[in-house]
Design a protein around this motif. Structure first.
Motif, PDB file in Angstrom:
ATOM      1  N   GLY A 218     -43.566 -22.813 -13.411  1.00  8.55           N
ATOM      2  CA  GLY A 218     -42.310 -22.194 -13.795  1.00  8.55           C
ATOM      3  C   GLY A 218     -42.065 -20.812 -13.222  1.00  8.55           C
ATOM      4  N   THR A 219     -43.096 -20.183 -12.667  1.00  9.23           N
ATOM      5  CA  THR A 219     -42.930 -18.834 -12.136  1.00  9.23           C
ATOM      6  C   THR A 219     -41.864 -18.757 -11.049  1.00  9.23           C
ATOM      7  OG1 THR A 219     -45.255 -18.377 -12.625  1.00  9.23           O
ATOM      8  CG2 THR A 219     -44.142 -16.865 -11.122  1.00  9.23           C
ATOM      9  N   PRO A 220     -41.871 -19.647 -10.038  1.00  8.25           N
ATOM     10  CA  PRO A 220     -40.845 -19.526  -8.981  1.00  8.25           C
ATOM     11  C   PRO A 220     -39.432 -19.709  -9.500  1.00  8.25           C
ATOM     12  CG  PRO A 220     -42.077 -21.585  -8.750  1.00  8.25           C
ATOM     13  CD  PRO A 220     -42.809 -20.750  -9.753  1.00  8.25           C
ATOM     14  N   VAL A 221     -39.247 -20.591 -10.463  1.00 10.20           N
ATOM     15  CA  VAL A 221     -37.909 -20.804 -11.032  1.00 10.20           C
ATOM     16  C   VAL A 221     -37.437 -19.537 -11.738  1.00 10.20           C
ATOM     17  CG1 VAL A 221     -36.600 -22.075 -12.775  1.00 10.20           C
ATOM     18  CG2 VAL A 221     -38.141 -23.296 -11.239  1.00 10.20           C
ATOM     19  N   ALA A 222     -38.316 -18.940 -12.514  1.00 12.40           N
ATOM     20  CA  ALA A 222     -37.946 -17.737 -13.268  1.00 12.40           C
ATOM     21  C   ALA A 222     -37.604 -16.579 -12.338  1.00 12.40           C
ATOM     22  CB  ALA A 222     -39.096 -17.351 -14.198  1.00 12.40           C
ATOM     23  N   ILE A 223     -38.457 -16.324 -11.357  1.00 15.65           N
ATOM     24  CA  ILE A 223     -38.253 -15.167 -10.485  1.00 15.65           C
ATOM     25  C   ILE A 223     -37.093 -15.399  -9.525  1.00 15.65           C
ATOM     26  CG2 ILE A 223     -39.307 -13.784  -8.656  1.00 15.65           C
ATOM     27  CD1 ILE A 223     -41.939 -13.971 -10.087  1.00 15.65           C
ATOM     28  N   SER A 224     -37.022 -16.587  -8.929  1.00 14.42           N
ATOM     29  CA  SER A 224     -35.938 -16.875  -7.981  1.00 14.42           C
ATOM     30  C   SER A 224     -34.574 -16.787  -8.658  1.00 14.42           C
ATOM     31  CB  SER A 224     -36.122 -18.263  -7.365  1.00 14.42           C
ATOM     32  OG  SER A 224     -37.297 -18.346  -6.604  1.00 14.42           O
ATOM     33  N   SER A 225     -34.489 -17.286  -9.887  1.00 12.38           N
ATOM     34  CA  SER A 225     -33.204 -17.275 -10.595  1.00 12.38           C
ATOM     35  C   SER A 225     -32.664 -15.863 -10.754  1.00 12.38           C
ATOM     36  CB  SER A 225     -33.356 -17.917 -11.979  1.00 12.38           C
ATOM     37  OG  SER A 225     -33.703 -19.272 -11.885  1.00 12.38           O
ATOM     38  N   VAL A 226     -33.517 -14.965 -11.226  1.00 15.58           N
ATOM     39  CA  VAL A 226     -33.027 -13.607 -11.471  1.00 15.58           C
ATOM     40  C   VAL A 226     -32.769 -12.864 -10.159  1.00 15.58           C
ATOM     41  CG1 VAL A 226     -34.037 -13.388 -13.763  1.00 15.58           C
ATOM     42  CG2 VAL A 226     -35.406 -12.785 -11.777  1.00 15.58           C
ATOM     43  N   MET A 227     -33.505 -13.193  -9.113  1.00 11.98           N
ATOM     44  CA  MET A 227     -33.239 -12.563  -7.823  1.00 11.98           C
ATOM     45  C   MET A 227     -31.883 -13.006  -7.280  1.00 11.98           C
ATOM     46  SD  MET A 227     -36.941 -12.559  -5.912  1.00 11.98           S
ATOM     47  CE  MET A 227     -36.413 -11.429  -4.643  1.00 11.98           C
ATOM     48  N   LEU A 228     -31.542 -14.262  -7.473  1.00 17.66           N
ATOM     49  CA  LEU A 228     -30.242 -14.758  -7.016  1.00 17.66           C
ATOM     50  C   LEU A 228     -29.103 -14.107  -7.803  1.00 17.66           C
ATOM     51  CD1 LEU A 228     -31.041 -18.552  -6.493  1.00 17.66           C
ATOM     52  CD2 LEU A 228     -30.663 -16.820  -4.725  1.00 17.66           C
ATOM     53  N   ILE A 229     -29.307 -13.925  -9.113  1.00 20.48           N
ATOM     54  CA  ILE A 229     -28.284 -13.252  -9.920  1.00 20.48           C
ATOM     55  C   ILE A 229     -28.069 -11.829  -9.413  1.00 20.48           C
ATOM     56  CG2 ILE A 229     -27.770 -12.315 -12.205  1.00 20.48           C
ATOM     57  CD1 ILE A 229     -29.049 -14.726 -13.430  1.00 20.48           C
ATOM     58  N   ALA A 230     -29.170 -11.184  -9.029  1.00 17.68           N
ATOM     59  CA  ALA A 230     -29.053  -9.815  -8.521  1.00 17.68           C
ATOM     60  C   ALA A 230     -28.222  -9.752  -7.248  1.00 17.68           C
ATOM     61  CB  ALA A 230     -30.450  -9.243  -8.254  1.00 17.68           C
ATOM     62  N   LEU A 231     -28.128 -10.871  -6.544  1.00 17.99           N
ATOM     63  CA  LEU A 231     -27.343 -10.929  -5.315  1.00 17.99           C
ATOM     64  C   LEU A 231     -25.920 -11.412  -5.563  1.00 17.99           C
ATOM     65  CD1 LEU A 231     -30.107 -12.359  -2.990  1.00 17.99           C
ATOM     66  CD2 LEU A 231     -29.059 -10.110  -2.819  1.00 17.99           C
ATOM     67  N   GLY A 232     -25.567 -11.599  -6.827  1.00 15.50           N
ATOM     68  CA  GLY A 232     -24.194 -11.935  -7.149  1.00 15.50           C
ATOM     69  C   GLY A 232     -23.933 -13.378  -7.521  1.00 15.50           C
TER      70      GLY A 232
END
Length: 569
Positions: free
Chosen positions: A139-153
């Motif tokens: 679950g780590t990649p899903v959690a981190i990738s999701s919030v990084m994408l939100i940070a990009l809009g």
């Protein structure tokens, strides 16, 4: 006094495997209908599913009430440690970067590669997500990738959908190929043979996943305009995953492929420019609601779009992730640090495993139908657990970027509050999975599918998919069905290596619909309770990719593609 062991019965309904399978699948049907059709909150759907599994285990499989409840407790414990222990510390590291404003710098750094969100989705969700999967998994990649994408809009639900679909092809080699080594342990087939065979299946899938991501982000227009970088990313990842799994190193397959694909996209964007950059600027889409302030919204966050970030600020933004890579590589590849894990209760390991304890779960005594005991131990690897390594990386980050204790504790507290629903959901889901496993319901389903004869080559990946959908882990699915796969292969005259590998390759496609992963993704983007929406968004992709994998494995079992099959030793 040791209580009499419960012996699993795989045909408890009228001594019929088919009828017993129809009953055994009911907890899963209940869970997915509540989640995907009735839109019930994930924790409540999981609770009802667990209750259904307990009732069937006791009333149909004649499992003692104490053993059924103990099995649920063991699953819930495993759901918290090591699974949610990983996610808690992964999100905490992220929250630290938000607290200090470094995540905004990281966001701008990724955005500098391309200002097109479709390309950003490829790099972050697929390549960077694959790197996180290689190091931590669960679950780590899903959690981190999701919030990084939100940070990009990105809109939250779109970000979570992209992260879930991207978390497919790398999963079989995740956490330094733990699913493959587990599969080797239960099948007695060499790790290198199994890794090579999986390395001739998931790379084919990897060719198409980045294309699916740009389609999710921007529909047919996205596919038409950005198919080139998507294909470069998928092709590079596929080639290097295949080469590493077959010729270099099975444990490092995802690390090598992830870095190679990211560098390939970076190089490609220097000579190729999209005709029309895509940025999602319109109002929130249907069902999205207001975007939660998860990314770039901490007190230390600063937005300076017109000013370039200082080189040292960029370095500090990458420090947490560099620390994660260094800590995981040292802890998993240096023998003096890694040590040897104890194999049985009471034994002691070395290195980081010196303090590891393997305990027998109290009151749980289960045997298979054959009379062989079912493992009911719980591993407490305090130092070597991926979650602990993430915690160590986070503490190292505190020193390197000079974050004070007050900010640190505030970020950790916010993380626990943010994940409280996800923690409960994952523990309930794993409780459900363990009740099904320990009562024999999961094996009943597996034996029923294995009775398909020659058609089993087509159905084999479905077993792995089902196992991951229930447990959220390709490792657990391989442990459940690995031995069953090679038994069925012998009965049907198929390659044991091919069928065992198909379990892992099919399993990666169940990850995105696992309630455990759905809960993690929803919590990461601030949408607890809306897991059903995510389920409906990714279910079609899961089934479509699964059908593709079933066809591929089936063809590999025929003269048409049998040249791809690694010979069974």
């Amino acid at each position: 006094m040791v209580l009499a062991a419960y012996q699993q019965d795989y045909s408890p309904v009228a001594d019929s495997l088919g009828l017993s399978s129809l009953v055994a699948v009911l907890p899963l049907l209940v869970l997915f209908v509540l989640l995907g059709v009735l839109r019930v909150r994930a924790w409540l759907a999981s609770l009802v599913g667990l209750a259904a599994a307990l009732v069937l285990a006791v009333a149909v499989s004649s499992m003692p009430v104490g053993d059924a409840l103990d099995s649920a407790a063991l699953g819930a414990a495993f759901g918290f440690f090591p699974i949610m222990w990983i996610v808690i510390n992964a999100i905490w590291v992220y929250n630290l970067t938000v607290e200090t404003g470094h995540f905004d710098v990281l966001r701008r750094s990724f955005a500098s590669i391309s200002d097109d969100q479709r390309v950003q989705a490829i790099i972050i969700a697929f390549s960077f997500g694959a790197l996180m999967e290689a190091l931590a998994g669960f679950g780590t990649p899903v959690a981190i990738s999701s919030v990084m994408l939100i940070a990009l809009g990105f809109k939250p639900l779109k970000a979570a959908t992209v992260a879930l679909v991207a978390n497919t092809a790398p999963v079989a080699f995740g956490a330094l190929a733990v699913p493959i080594t587990t599969l080797s342990g239960v099948t007695d087939l060499p790790v290198n043979h199994l890794g090579a065979m999986v390395g001739r299946q998931t790379p084919v899938l990897a060719l198409f996943v980045p294309l699916a991501l740009v389609l999710i982000v921007d529909g047919r227009r996205g596919l038409r305009q950005t198919w080139a970088p998507a294909l470069v990313c998928g092709f590079t990842f596929a080639v290097f995953q295949y080469l590493s799994a077959n010729f270099w190193s099975v444990p490092l397959a995802d690390i090598i492929a992830a870095l190679a694909s990211a560098l390939a996209v970076l190089a490609f964007t220097r000579v190729w420019q999209v005709s029309e950059a895509y940025q999602e600027r319109e109002a929130d889409g249907p069902g999205e609601g207001p975007t939660p302030a998860l990314a770039g919204g901490g007190p230390g966050a600063q937005r300076r779009p017109a000013e370039p970030d200082a080189p040292w600020e960029v370095v500090k933004a990458y420090v947490p992730y560099l620390a994660i890579i260094v800590v995981f590589v040292l802890a998993t590849r240096v023998p003096a640090i890694t040590g040897t894990a104890p194999a049985k209760p009471g034994q002691h390991g070395t290195g980081l495993e010196r303090v590891t304890q393997i305990v027998r779960w109290p009151g749980l005594h289960i045997t298979k139908a054959s009379g062989d005991p079912v493992a009911t131990t719980f591993k407490l690897n305090y130092l070597s657990a991926a979650g602990t390594l993430l915690l160590i990386a986070g503490l190292l980050t505190l020193v390197l970027v000079q974050i004070g204790p007050r900010r640190t504790l505030r970020a950790y507290g916010r993380t626990l509050v943010q994940l409280r629903t996800a923690i409960v959901t994952v523990m309930l889901v794993l409780g459900l999975g363990y009740v099904m496993n320990e009562s024999g319901q999961t094996t009943t389903l597996g034996l029923w599918v294995a009775g398909a004869g020659g058609a089993f080559a087509f159905l084999s990946p479905i077993l792995g998919w089902l196992g991951v959908a229930v447990t959220g882990s390709d490792t657990s699915s391989n442990s459940l069905f690995g031995a069953l796969q090679i038994t069925a292969a012998h009965q049907a005259g198929l390659s044991p290596t091919l069928m065992a590998a198909a379990n892992s390759s099919g399993g990666v496609l169940g990850k995105m619909i696992s309630p455990q992963n759905l809960a993690i993704a929803a919590a990461a983007v601030g949408y607890e309770g809306r897991e059903g929406v995510l389920f409906r968004r990714v279910f079609g992709w899961s089934v479509a990719f699964l059908a593709f994998m079933c066809v591929l494995v089936c063809l590999q079992s025929t003269p048409l593609l049998d040249w791809m099959v690694v010979p069974t030793p």
